[in-house]
Motif scaffolding. Structure first.
Motif, PDB file in Angstrom:
ATOM      1  N   MET A  25       0.808  -1.207   0.000  1.00 63.69           N
ATOM      2  CA  MET A  25       0.000   0.000   0.000  1.00 63.69           C
ATOM      3  C   MET A  25       0.848   1.266   0.000  1.00 63.69           C
ATOM      4  SD  MET A  25      -3.085  -1.065  -0.218  1.00 63.69           S
ATOM      5  CE  MET A  25      -3.966   0.453   0.108  1.00 63.69           C
ATOM      6  N   TYR A  26       2.026   1.195   0.568  1.00 63.92           N
ATOM      7  CA  TYR A  26       2.871   2.391   0.604  1.00 63.92           C
ATOM      8  C   TYR A  26       3.424   2.697  -0.792  1.00 63.92           C
ATOM      9  CZ  TYR A  26       5.666   5.919   3.016  1.00 63.92           C
ATOM     10  OH  TYR A  26       6.185   7.110   3.459  1.00 63.92           O
ATOM     11  N   GLY A  42       2.851  -9.785  -9.704  1.00 62.89           N
ATOM     12  CA  GLY A  42       3.068 -11.031  -8.984  1.00 62.89           C
ATOM     13  C   GLY A  42       4.463 -11.112  -8.391  1.00 62.89           C
ATOM     14  N   PHE A  43       5.456 -10.635  -9.120  1.00 59.64           N
ATOM     15  CA  PHE A  43       6.836 -10.610  -8.624  1.00 59.64           C
ATOM     16  C   PHE A  43       6.906  -9.800  -7.336  1.00 59.64           C
ATOM     17  CE2 PHE A  43      11.393 -11.029  -9.941  1.00 59.64           C
ATOM     18  CZ  PHE A  43      11.961 -10.305  -8.910  1.00 59.64           C
ATOM     19  N   GLY A  44       6.340  -8.580  -7.379  1.00 63.67           N
ATOM     20  CA  GLY A  44       6.392  -7.701  -6.226  1.00 63.67           C
ATOM     21  C   GLY A  44       5.597  -8.234  -5.047  1.00 63.67           C
ATOM     22  N   PHE A  45       4.430  -8.819  -5.314  1.00 67.11           N
ATOM     23  CA  PHE A  45       3.594  -9.313  -4.227  1.00 67.11           C
ATOM     24  C   PHE A  45       4.230 -10.536  -3.564  1.00 67.11           C
ATOM     25  CE2 PHE A  45      -0.083 -11.630  -2.443  1.00 67.11           C
ATOM     26  CZ  PHE A  45      -0.554 -10.634  -1.593  1.00 67.11           C
ATOM     27  N   PHE A  57       4.165 -19.235  -5.507  1.00 72.23           N
ATOM     28  CA  PHE A  57       3.779 -19.351  -4.111  1.00 72.23           C
ATOM     29  C   PHE A  57       2.505 -18.575  -3.756  1.00 72.23           C
ATOM     30  CE2 PHE A  57       8.368 -20.361  -3.645  1.00 72.23           C
ATOM     31  CZ  PHE A  57       8.247 -21.547  -2.941  1.00 72.23           C
ATOM     32  N   ILE A  58       2.062 -17.687  -4.615  1.00 74.11           N
ATOM     33  CA  ILE A  58       0.954 -16.792  -4.257  1.00 74.11           C
ATOM     34  C   ILE A  58      -0.350 -17.575  -4.115  1.00 74.11           C
ATOM     35  CG2 ILE A  58      -0.462 -14.842  -5.012  1.00 74.11           C
ATOM     36  CD1 ILE A  58       2.034 -13.742  -6.428  1.00 74.11           C
ATOM     37  N   ALA A  59      -1.046 -17.340  -3.000  1.00 70.98           N
ATOM     38  CA  ALA A  59      -2.378 -17.905  -2.774  1.00 70.98           C
ATOM     39  C   ALA A  59      -3.413 -16.863  -3.182  1.00 70.98           C
ATOM     40  CB  ALA A  59      -2.558 -18.286  -1.304  1.00 70.98           C
ATOM     41  N   TRP A  60      -4.411 -17.285  -3.956  1.00 71.58           N
ATOM     42  CA  TRP A  60      -5.324 -16.307  -4.530  1.00 71.58           C
ATOM     43  C   TRP A  60      -6.074 -15.474  -3.490  1.00 71.58           C
ATOM     44  CZ3 TRP A  60     -10.448 -16.443  -3.468  1.00 71.58           C
ATOM     45  CH2 TRP A  60     -11.036 -17.653  -3.100  1.00 71.58           C
ATOM     46  N   PRO A  61      -6.468 -15.993  -2.317  1.00 74.07           N
ATOM     47  CA  PRO A  61      -7.154 -15.100  -1.363  1.00 74.07           C
ATOM     48  C   PRO A  61      -6.278 -13.932  -0.911  1.00 74.07           C
ATOM     49  CG  PRO A  61      -7.519 -17.401  -0.770  1.00 74.07           C
ATOM     50  CD  PRO A  61      -6.422 -17.387  -1.798  1.00 74.07           C
ATOM     51  N   ASP A  62      -4.968 -14.156  -0.816  1.00 72.52           N
ATOM     52  CA  ASP A  62      -4.060 -13.077  -0.431  1.00 72.52           C
ATOM     53  C   ASP A  62      -4.037 -11.991  -1.500  1.00 72.52           C
ATOM     54  OD1 ASP A  62      -3.445 -14.501   1.865  1.00 72.52           O
ATOM     55  OD2 ASP A  62      -1.644 -15.413   0.986  1.00 72.52           O
ATOM     56  N   MET A  63      -3.981 -12.400  -2.762  1.00 67.71           N
ATOM     57  CA  MET A  63      -3.972 -11.424  -3.848  1.00 67.71           C
ATOM     58  C   MET A  63      -5.290 -10.661  -3.914  1.00 67.71           C
ATOM     59  SD  MET A  63      -2.450  -9.880  -6.289  1.00 67.71           S
ATOM     60  CE  MET A  63      -1.013 -10.755  -6.964  1.00 67.71           C
ATOM     61  N   GLY A  65      -7.343 -10.061  -1.465  1.00 67.98           N
ATOM     62  CA  GLY A  65      -7.380  -9.151  -0.332  1.00 67.98           C
ATOM     63  C   GLY A  65      -6.557  -7.896  -0.574  1.00 67.98           C
ATOM     64  N   PHE A  66      -5.401  -8.047  -1.199  1.00 64.05           N
ATOM     65  CA  PHE A  66      -4.550  -6.901  -1.506  1.00 64.05           C
ATOM     66  C   PHE A  66      -5.242  -5.971  -2.494  1.00 64.05           C
ATOM     67  CE2 PHE A  66      -0.580  -5.454  -3.974  1.00 64.05           C
ATOM     68  CZ  PHE A  66      -0.429  -4.328  -3.184  1.00 64.05           C
ATOM     69  N   VAL A  67      -5.823  -6.532  -3.542  1.00 60.85           N
ATOM     70  CA  VAL A  67      -6.512  -5.703  -4.540  1.00 60.85           C
ATOM     71  C   VAL A  67      -7.687  -4.966  -3.904  1.00 60.85           C
ATOM     72  CG1 VAL A  67      -7.786  -5.731  -6.723  1.00 60.85           C
ATOM     73  CG2 VAL A  67      -5.757  -7.168  -6.444  1.00 60.85           C
ATOM     74  N   GLN A  68      -8.382  -5.619  -2.996  1.00 51.79           N
ATOM     75  CA  GLN A  68      -9.498  -4.960  -2.310  1.00 51.79           C
ATOM     76  C   GLN A  68      -9.009  -3.748  -1.519  1.00 51.79           C
ATOM     77  OE1 GLN A  68     -11.713  -7.490   0.418  1.00 51.79           O
ATOM     78  NE2 GLN A  68     -13.586  -6.392  -0.081  1.00 51.79           N
TER      79      GLN A  68
END
Length: 287
Positions: A25-26, A42-45, A57-63, A65-68
């Motif tokens: 967010m920053y 995806g690289f940055g997240f 490694f990214i789990a879709w609920p985490d992504m 949540g970030f977009v929200q």
């Protein structure tokens, strides 16, 4: 107008639309000061949220949540989201696309890699059989309403690159991305192969693609440019340098210039602007 249609209209406008990769967010708060669009990289997240490389490694609920959170803070920004391979399963891909559109994403990028996946500018990438990827893509296209869908191929063999680019351009995907393009000559060949379909170019520092300006990309017929990691890599350099200096100074913090320095006041003003976007008539301390 929906977020997807706003991005679609921007892509159709003259010139190359830049979308800046953000990783938290920053960094998004800083990007919003300078650009109208963000790319949820995806690289940055993977780096910021998990401390892991971009290899699946990214789990879709985490992504999601970030977009929200991004959409909540940045109601006017274009948000293009990297969903990798749709998290493997086509039904999961459709579920994620439906959820992202509901919370206000502008678009998604869906790639044709198979697991184990890699960053688009890394060696060792493998791609799904084309028909298998196209089936997944068609399911995603049937699920979205107005969301922009970017069809991405990570093919590396020359004939396969052109074959896949042509097939992706023939779908109802809004934009085509061939990742890891190694030369201007190949940009031109891909531009010819996809005809009038909008094209996206991915720039990443130290990657396989040439460093090109937006003016040069416009001349080459590129409609969108994503800058995957400028914020992440700048933070890497700046944080590293600041900690070296702090250690060398025996833990004494540097003097902060009142006008241009970054300290508590400047940081608070930046973050308060995220509130002010929703409450323009409310005067906040420090804004």
């Amino acid at each position: 107008m929906s977020y997807g249609n706003k991005l679609r209209a921007q892509i159709a406008a003259p010139g190359t639309t830049p979308l800046i990769g953000v990783y938290d967010m920053y960094s998004a708060s800083l990007a919003a000061e300078h650009f109208d669009g963000m790319f949820v990289s995806g690289f940055g997240f993977a780096a910021s949220y998990y401390g892991l490389p971009d290899i699946g490694f990214i789990a879709w609920p985490d992504m999601v949540g970030f977009v929200q959170r991004l959409r909540g803070a940045f109601p006017q920004q274009h948000l293009l989201v990297d969903i990798d391979d749709g998290y493997v399963d086509p039904e999961v891909a459709c579920h994620v696309v439906e959820g992202l559109e509901r919370i206000g994403a502008s678009g998604v990028i869906l790639e044709d890699q198979k697991r184990p996946r890699r960053c688009g500018h890394a060696d060792g990438k493998q791609v799904l059989p084309l028909e298998e990827y196209l089936e997944k893509l068609e399911m995603v296209l049937a699920t979205r309403r107005d969301l922009v869908v970017v069809a991405r191929t990570d093919a590396t063999e020359e004939k396969d690159i052109l074959r896949r680019a042509e097939r992706l351009a023939a779908t109802d995907a809004d934009v085509v991305l061939v990742d890891g393009v190694r030369s201007v000559e190949w940009i031109r060949r891909i531009r010819e192969a996809v005809g009038s379909k909008p094209l996206l170019f991915n720039q990443i520092a130290g990657g396989k693609s040439p460093r090109l300006s937006l003016s040069e990309l416009t001349e080459l017929g590129m409609d969108v440019a994503i800058y995957s990691t400028p914020c992440l890599f700048a933070a890497h350099a700046a944080v590293g340098a600041a900690l070296v200096d702090l250690k060398a100074a025996d833990g004494r913090l540097p003097v902060v210039d009142e006008m241009e320095g970054i300290g508590v006041a400047a940081s608070t003003r930046l973050l308060e602007r995220n509130i002010a976007r929703h409450h323009p008539d409310v005067e906040l301390a420090g804004v």
